[in-house]
Design a protein around this motif. Sequence first.
Motif, PDB file in Angstrom:
ATOM      1  N   GLU A   1       9.632  13.296  -5.012  1.00  0.00           N
ATOM      2  CA  GLU A   1       8.593  12.288  -4.833  1.00  0.00           C
ATOM      3  C   GLU A   1       7.223  12.890  -5.104  1.00  0.00           C
ATOM      4  OE1 GLU A   1       9.180   9.173  -3.882  1.00  0.00           O
ATOM      5  OE2 GLU A   1      11.334   9.390  -3.483  1.00  0.00           O
TER       6      GLU A   1
ATOM      7  N   SER B   1       5.966   5.170  -6.777  1.00  0.00           N
ATOM      8  CA  SER B   1       7.398   4.921  -6.955  1.00  0.00           C
ATOM      9  C   SER B   1       7.867   5.435  -8.304  1.00  0.00           C
ATOM     10  CB  SER B   1       7.668   3.421  -6.839  1.00  0.00           C
ATOM     11  OG  SER B   1       6.883   2.721  -7.795  1.00  0.00           O
ATOM     12  N   LYS B   2       7.319   6.580  -8.702  1.00  0.00           N
ATOM     13  CA  LYS B   2       7.675   7.240  -9.966  1.00  0.00           C
ATOM     14  C   LYS B   2       7.505   6.318 -11.168  1.00  0.00           C
ATOM     15  CE  LYS B   2      11.167   8.064  -7.682  1.00  0.00           C
ATOM     16  NZ  LYS B   2      11.606   7.716  -6.323  1.00  0.00           N
TER      17      LYS B   2
END
Lengths: 440, 514
Positions: free
Chosen positions: B254, B335-336
């Motif tokens: 993350e 959230s990537k």
Amino acid sequence: MKRSLVVLGLMFFMCGMKAQNMQVLYGMDRLYQGSYLNPAFIPNNRVVVSIPSFYNNLSINGPAYSDVIKNNGVEDYIDINSLLSNLQPTNYLREDMEIQTLGLCLSVGPVGIQAYHKVKFNAFIAYPEELPSLIWEGNTQFLGESVNIGSEFLLHSHSEFGLGASLKLSGLTVGARAKYLNGIGHLSTERNDLEILTDEGDFSIEFGSDYRINSSNSLDYNSLNDINLNFSIGDINWNELFSANNGLSFDVGAQLDLGKFELSAAINDIGYVNFDTDVRNYSSQGSFSYEGLDISNVLSGQDVELSGIVDTLANLLNFEENNEGFRYVIPSSQYLMIKYKIADNWDLGISYFHESYKPAPVNSLSISAGAGLGNIFRLRGAYTVRNDNYTNLGLGVSAKLTFLELFLLTDNVLAVSDPLGARDFNLLAGLNFAISRKKK
Amino acid sequence: MVIRYKFVPVLFLLSFTLFVVGCIDGDGLNDLSVEKPIGEYAIPLVKASINMEDLVQEFDEYTEFDTDSDGVILFKYSGDILKRTSNDIFNSIESSLNGIPIPIDSNNFPIPFTTPDGMEIYLMEVSEGKIGYFFEVEVDEPCDVKILFPQLFDENMESFVQEYTLSPNGEGKITFLGEINLEGKTLIADQDGQVNLQYELTTASGEELLFDDFFIIINDLKFSYSEGVFYNQEHVGELDTIEIEVFENWKGGEIFFENPNITLTVNNSFGVPTRSVVQVFDIHTVDGQVIPLEGEAIVNGIDFDYPTMDEVGVVKSTTFEFNKDNSNVQDVLGSKPLFVEYLVDAITNPEGNDDVVGFIWEESEYSVNVEVELPIHGKVIDFLVVDTFELDMSVLTEQNIEEAMLRLNYETGLPIGFELQLTMLDDSDLELGDVFQLEPLTIQPVDVDSNGEALTSERFQNDILLDTDQIEKLAISKKLILMVRFNSTMNDELSVKVRPEQFLDLSLGMIIKR
């Protein structure tokens, strides 16, 4: 065994009639070749003609051939462990060779006159024990330690025309010789400091160098991986024999006959050669370091040329070239001898030899004995301590058959039995035409 | 004459060979095998000295580097700049007026000065164009004809008037085809917002008549300036995407950005009230999700600043920042995100206010630019990137390397560290194992204070052993999978700040046994 014979044979045939460093010969002062060691020495014959001949001297203080080339019962192999274990703090290898084309000596009354021509070749390499150790055992053993791996080398060749004279005044004979030298080729280190330091933290390598190489007709250096050595002593072109590399040297000597005692002394090769043709000097001075390939640009997205690392290493010592003529000073040598005559044909002698050959000056001390066997044979045996070598047992034999004079001399006869293990070996063999024996 | 002393070079070779044996590799004596000790050689391999400013400057071709107001590095990704020029607007007006015949059925005829797509024009400066007209009347005596355009002014602000005296033809008719050149003229609507075409038709005997037929047609009309009321009119934008390169090679973990934002910037020189209409604003994540950007501004639109009537030529800039306070941008960019897809339309006079008079001039334009900014103030938690590259390490076999030790020295001022592992693949892409078996090559992050600021730089040294087995595998490897796992200091507890001056100096050396 076969290899030993080959090496011995090579040594035998390549050794000839002239020597600059031969204790046995110095004691055989009536042999014409002795006059090369002391210009006051006069042969027993009024006319002596010496034909083309060769002389060779090989001297090693470190690993000998047999220390390096071993046989495991099946084949020969190179034994690096043995080489490393036989290293001296400073290791040198010296090779001297002389080719005499013609020599002539005339004696008229108290006066002797001599003329000759020779070509001389000298090779010398000295390297510290750390150099091969660094190559084969690596630099990890020297982490954080500055190691000197600077090696000294010399390749030199010149043509020599000598003209000498001697004069006998009662018991004293004095002689002198002037020599015109003409340089053929030269390559030597004038300075040879090279230190390498491997950092124990990051293994970066730093060189500190103070090197200067002088060359004439011999070297073309572009980088460490682009060196052209052109020193072919095997091909001597008479058309090119006289170059613009001129030099002079002198020999002086004296011999004093005090009845039972005889004293002699000589100083040889006081001189130089100036080299001016195809001269290249290469100098490297300062500190140079290599810390690895710099990949900073790679991390920031740019390209790094891998060829850069090759260039960096190849040019690490950063030799600068110029073309300044230089003078090579010939190493001079001195002989000193005292003989005691036991009988008419018997004598004992003690002699000392010194040669200012940097960085390995030669000091030899000999005790010898000479004897005449009839009118034909003369023998001389000598025990010589030569620098740190105590195993030199020399023997010289000459035979006079009418006008033909044959001779065979060596300062280390033990080397004949173990030529591959020899560290000092010289040999003189040949013949003279000698006529008109002087009356005693 | 050449004399060859054949033994001389042999002797020299003999002597020199002894030296060669003493200082040059045994390979020089080709016929003999060599028995030698195992040497240990320490060599420097690579070094690097780089600060974050240098690093991010060249991050990739799509990523721009900047610093925020706090001096923290931010990655900036920009979309294509969407532009609309006056041509786009004028063309729609011009095409709505051009080529349409208008019957004139009275001698004071109001020409409609509105466009079908919703612009009521009050003033129009015409750069080129013509009005053609045709009239016909049955009459048996000559007539005086006067054509008037009270709202069409020349450059001296005099109204257009054209007068003729015409005689009837053999059929007892007067027919006439005329043309009014509009170039350089200005149309100014009257108080009722109208432009009137008037005419007077008077017979020689003084009787006033009307034309039996009268048409006009506007051709090749082009404006250089126009004023009026722009009705509610939607201008369609273009779908665009912004690639977020940071996550291109993501495989896990993350990144939490403390203050990410998406900025919409509009530069506008139309003198028209306009509002954004977000049709699409989605964030596509590395795991295939499509998350829409949400916020009040998405729903209500963003009103663009515009120049007032006395600011013709002035470009007004409007910047709107979607941040964690007015949108879900922190969640969606955390959230990537792989790319952001957006389509923003514009609507003029969004309130439909008839009182707002606007303008368009020939160089008016508006541009819309969307930027994603990721300030590197955040948490990095096991962020893993993976890449594969080809290599040929057969040199290891040739060099007979039995064992090796890598020594990594580094000094870092970065609050983000990483662990590097290389997995070897053979020519069939079969995994041969990891290069660093005991532990990966590690660059530690430095300590930070409670604000996430890196404290002093720190020096580290790692020694990593490569045994014979690994070297043999490395020698036959054809590919390496590079896996780099990033972690910030106290990764999931505290956000750290990355600044341009933070640096990493490293050197990698190796001891080999051969």
